[in-house]
Design a protein around this motif. Structure first.
Motif, mmCIF file in Angstrom:
data_model
loop_
_atom_site.group_PDB
_atom_site.id
_atom_site.type_symbol
_atom_site.label_atom_id
_atom_site.label_comp_id
_atom_site.label_asym_id
_atom_site.label_seq_id
_atom_site.Cartn_x
_atom_site.Cartn_y
_atom_site.Cartn_z
ATOM 1 N N ALA A 1 31.551 -2.542 -2.891
ATOM 2 C CA ALA A 1 30.854 -1.342 -2.607
ATOM 3 C C ALA A 1 29.564 -1.136 -3.511
ATOM 4 N N VAL A 2 29.642 -1.627 -4.598
ATOM 5 C CA VAL A 2 28.306 -1.747 -5.214
ATOM 6 C C VAL A 2 27.228 -2.666 -4.753
ATOM 7 N N LEU A 3 27.658 -3.729 -4.106
ATOM 8 C CA LEU A 3 26.707 -4.489 -3.442
ATOM 9 C C LEU A 3 26.152 -3.854 -2.131
ATOM 10 N N ALA A 4 26.816 -3.379 -1.651
ATOM 11 C CA ALA A 4 26.649 -2.515 -0.320
ATOM 12 C C ALA A 4 25.529 -1.611 -0.643
ATOM 13 N N LEU A 5 25.850 -0.684 -1.672
ATOM 14 C CA LEU A 5 24.904 0.179 -2.069
ATOM 15 C C LEU A 5 23.712 -0.137 -2.578
ATOM 16 N N GLY A 6 23.627 -1.370 -3.325
ATOM 17 C CA GLY A 6 22.576 -2.033 -3.676
ATOM 18 C C GLY A 6 21.632 -2.500 -2.649
ATOM 19 N N THR A 7 22.197 -2.940 -1.423
ATOM 20 C CA THR A 7 21.550 -3.324 -0.463
ATOM 21 C C THR A 7 20.867 -2.179 0.228
ATOM 22 N N VAL A 8 21.701 -1.225 0.347
ATOM 23 C CA VAL A 8 20.818 0.216 0.764
ATOM 24 C C VAL A 8 19.558 0.581 -0.082
ATOM 25 N N SER A 9 19.886 0.356 -1.240
ATOM 26 C CA SER A 9 18.972 0.910 -2.194
ATOM 27 C C SER A 9 17.781 -0.017 -2.104
ATOM 28 N N LEU A 10 17.901 -1.440 -1.722
ATOM 29 C CA LEU A 10 16.925 -2.296 -1.906
ATOM 30 C C LEU A 10 16.056 -2.023 -0.548
ATOM 31 N N VAL A 11 16.746 -1.856 0.574
ATOM 32 C CA VAL A 11 15.933 -1.581 1.866
ATOM 33 C C VAL A 11 15.131 -0.055 1.741
ATOM 34 N N THR A 12 15.828 0.881 1.055
ATOM 35 C CA THR A 12 15.123 2.201 0.946
ATOM 36 C C THR A 12 14.007 2.304 0.169
ATOM 37 N N ASP A 13 13.906 1.219 -1.025
ATOM 38 C CA ASP A 13 13.110 1.269 -1.887
ATOM 39 C C ASP A 13 11.761 0.513 -1.307
ATOM 40 N N ILE A 14 12.076 -0.459 -0.545
ATOM 41 C CA ILE A 14 10.821 -1.214 0.276
ATOM 42 C C ILE A 14 10.174 0.070 1.106
ATOM 43 N N SER A 15 11.158 0.802 1.631
ATOM 44 C CA SER A 15 10.433 1.968 2.424
ATOM 45 C C SER A 15 9.576 2.830 1.519
ATOM 46 N N SER A 16 10.144 3.301 0.309
ATOM 47 C CA SER A 16 9.653 4.183 -0.462
ATOM 48 C C SER A 16 8.572 3.982 -1.147
ATOM 49 N N GLU A 17 8.531 2.904 -1.591
ATOM 50 C CA GLU A 17 7.359 2.207 -2.381
ATOM 51 C C GLU A 17 6.160 1.588 -1.662
ATOM 52 N N MET A 18 6.222 1.457 -0.570
ATOM 53 C CA MET A 18 5.084 1.210 0.348
ATOM 54 C C MET A 18 4.234 2.447 0.515
ATOM 55 N N VAL A 19 4.851 3.582 0.251
ATOM 56 C CA VAL A 19 4.116 4.983 0.444
ATOM 57 C C VAL A 19 3.639 5.245 -1.025
ATOM 58 N N THR A 20 4.644 5.305 -1.934
ATOM 59 C CA THR A 20 4.267 5.906 -3.209
ATOM 60 C C THR A 20 3.373 4.955 -4.093
ATOM 61 N N ALA A 21 3.337 3.671 -3.735
ATOM 62 C CA ALA A 21 2.419 2.820 -4.646
ATOM 63 C C ALA A 21 1.113 3.298 -4.624
ATOM 64 N N VAL A 22 0.600 3.940 -3.336
ATOM 65 C CA VAL A 22 -0.738 4.178 -2.976
ATOM 66 C C VAL A 22 -1.236 5.647 -3.356
ATOM 67 N N LEU A 23 -0.184 6.522 -3.474
ATOM 68 C CA LEU A 23 -0.251 7.856 -3.677
ATOM 69 C C LEU A 23 -1.133 8.311 -4.699
ATOM 70 N N PRO A 24 -0.829 8.005 -6.126
ATOM 71 C CA PRO A 24 -1.671 8.357 -7.203
ATOM 72 C C PRO A 24 -3.186 8.121 -6.916
ATOM 73 N N LEU A 25 -3.378 6.927 -6.464
ATOM 74 C CA LEU A 25 -4.814 6.451 -6.361
ATOM 75 C C LEU A 25 -5.536 7.534 -5.271
ATOM 76 N N TYR A 26 -4.616 7.837 -4.141
ATOM 77 C CA TYR A 26 -5.154 8.483 -3.024
ATOM 78 C C TYR A 26 -5.255 9.916 -3.584
ATOM 79 N N LEU A 27 -4.438 10.444 -4.286
ATOM 80 C CA LEU A 27 -4.618 11.968 -4.439
ATOM 81 C C LEU A 27 -5.632 12.096 -5.424
#
Length: 438
Positions: free
Chosen positions: A27-53
């Motif tokens: 269950a931990v490995l499955a949750l880790g995989t979900v978090s891995l994929v979700t963080d790719i999605s999230s960090e694609m956007v948030t990495a540029v937001l401080p500079l953009y704002l």
């Protein structure tokens, strides 16, 4: 690492030949995989937001600090709702899935918002709300799926997988912007698709209930009226002290975005390289998350948590050092120490508090802890932004150093030296420790 030589060894480690605790639950490995994929999605956007704002929309550090703190504070409050719903029949997996889905949908909001500040703010708020809803049920699933004596390792594995996504996300955004000539719409579309994949992985592979087999031993839960269960954990003296220490140290924690903005300013980095700054900290976090979790399981989780904040103090001190010589002399220590900070505090805090809480109120209790810490960090972000705007970055950093030194002294005094679950009992015949308030 020097963490391994500090602290008292009150209980022996599990026998080497027993194999206990050597496997991370599925269950931990499955949750880790979900978090891995979700963080790719999230960090694609948030990495540029401080500079953009700050540079794109012209927000002042005070405005940015206020918005960043406001969104994080809103997510923190929503965590209470997520934890309460998970513990009151909605199910940990179902509530976590709702949070992941909201974060994925926020990418479409960014796509539709264009350059409108209000639309961007609404999309960011949706993302933070989704993160707030899912965090406590997800961490509760980890604690309920793992033996108490290996919680540090389980959280280390999960956080390492999560950080792998945080490492890949900015790289994906950088590659997309380079390939599409700075087309932010492409980043938002790809981010949405990746986030949707994370939701599907959660639905398909994360078990809805407790894993089969023996459940970890836990203290009998004190029954409380349903409306009060979200705050039942506050009745435990050990948990109150953990909460107070986490909030005090959180109030002296400057947000990562400010650290990256200060690095960009001190080193005069080209704007296009800004999204890559989080990669150094993420790489260090990735390398150290599992070792830090295992060390915390062996020596107790109090000292690693405090030493992690000493690493954060090193970040502030390095940023205050005169900028002379190659920029790498400033860049590498700051990013490395920031990674050490997260590796020794993020999952370690959850592993420290989890066994203190009853199983049927664990998501609610962790939500209270995460909310207290996040609200304190919200105040720290707003305060640092105000100090930067009024007095300049150096004065703001000196204030942060002073606050963190005071908070470390307070955290040392507040954190229980042997709280329930800090060191889990070893061996097959060990019993769960009674509640201790020292």
């Amino acid at each position: 690492m020097y963490l391994a030589t500090t602290g008292r060894r009150d209980t022996p480690a599990p026998p080497r030949g027993s194999g206990a605790g050597r496997r991370v639950p599925g269950a931990v490995l499955a949750l880790g995989t979900v978090s891995l994929v979700t963080d790719i999605s999230s960090e694609m956007v948030t990495a540029v937001l401080p500079l953009y704002l700050v540079l794109g929309l012209g927000l002042s550090p005070l405005q940015f600090g206020f918005l960043d703190g406001l969104f994080n504070g809103a997510a923190a409050v929503v965590r209470l709702l997520g934890g309460y719903a998970a513990d009151h029949g909605r199910g940990h997996k179902r509530v976590a899935g709702l949070g992941y889905a909201l974060s994925a949908l926020s990418r479409i909001g960014l796509l539709l918002a264009g350059g409108a500040t209000a639309g961007i703010a609404a999309a960011l708020a949706t993302d933070r709300v989704g993160k707030g809803i899912r965090t406590a049920p997800r961490d509760a699933l980890i604690t309920l799926s793992s033996p108490p004596e290996t919680l540090g390792r389980s959280f280390g594995v999960h956080r390492a997988m999560d950080t792998t996504g945080a490492l890949l996300g900015p790289l994906a955004a950088f590659a997309l912007l380079w390939a599409t000539a700075d087309a932010y719409d492409a980043v938002f579309v790809v981010s949405f698709c990746v986030g949707l994949l994370g939701v599907l992985l959660l639905v398909l592979y994360v078990p809805a209930g407790h894993p089969p087999g023996p459940r970890p031993a836990a203290r009998p839960a004190r029954r409380a009226p349903r409306g009060r269960k979200a705050f039942e954990a506050l009745g435990d003296p050990a948990f109150r002290r953990v909460l107070a220490a986490a909030a005090l140290l959180g109030a002296a924690t400057v947000g990562d975005s400010f650290v990256y903005l200060l690095l960009q300013q001190r080193l005069a980095l080209p704007v296009g390289w800004f999204p890559l700054l989080p990669l150094g900290a993420a790489a260090c976090y990735l390398l150290l998350a599992i070792p830090a979790g295992r060390i915390a399981d062996r020596v107790g989780r109090r000292l690693p948590f405090l030493y992690g904040h000493l690493a954060l103090l090193g970040v502030y001190a390095t940023l205050l050092a005169p900028a002379s010589g190659p920029g790498m002399l400033l860049l590498v220590p700051v990013l490395a120490l920031l990674g050490v900070f997260y590796a020794t505090t993020d999952g370690v805090l959850m592993a420290l508090a989890g066994p203190v809480l009853p199983a049927d109120g664990r998501a609610s209790g962790l939500a209270v802890l995460q909310t207290g810490q996040a609200l304190a960090r919200m105040l720290a972000a707003a305060g640092f932004g105000a100090a930067w705007t009024v007095r300049g970055p150096d004065t703001a950093l000196w204030a942060a150093v002073s606050a963190l030194l005071i908070a470390l002294v307070g955290g040392w005094a507040l954190l229980p030296r042997t709280p329930s679950g800090d060191r889990a009992p070893a061996g097959p015949d060990a019993t769960t420790p009674e509640r201790r308030t020292a």
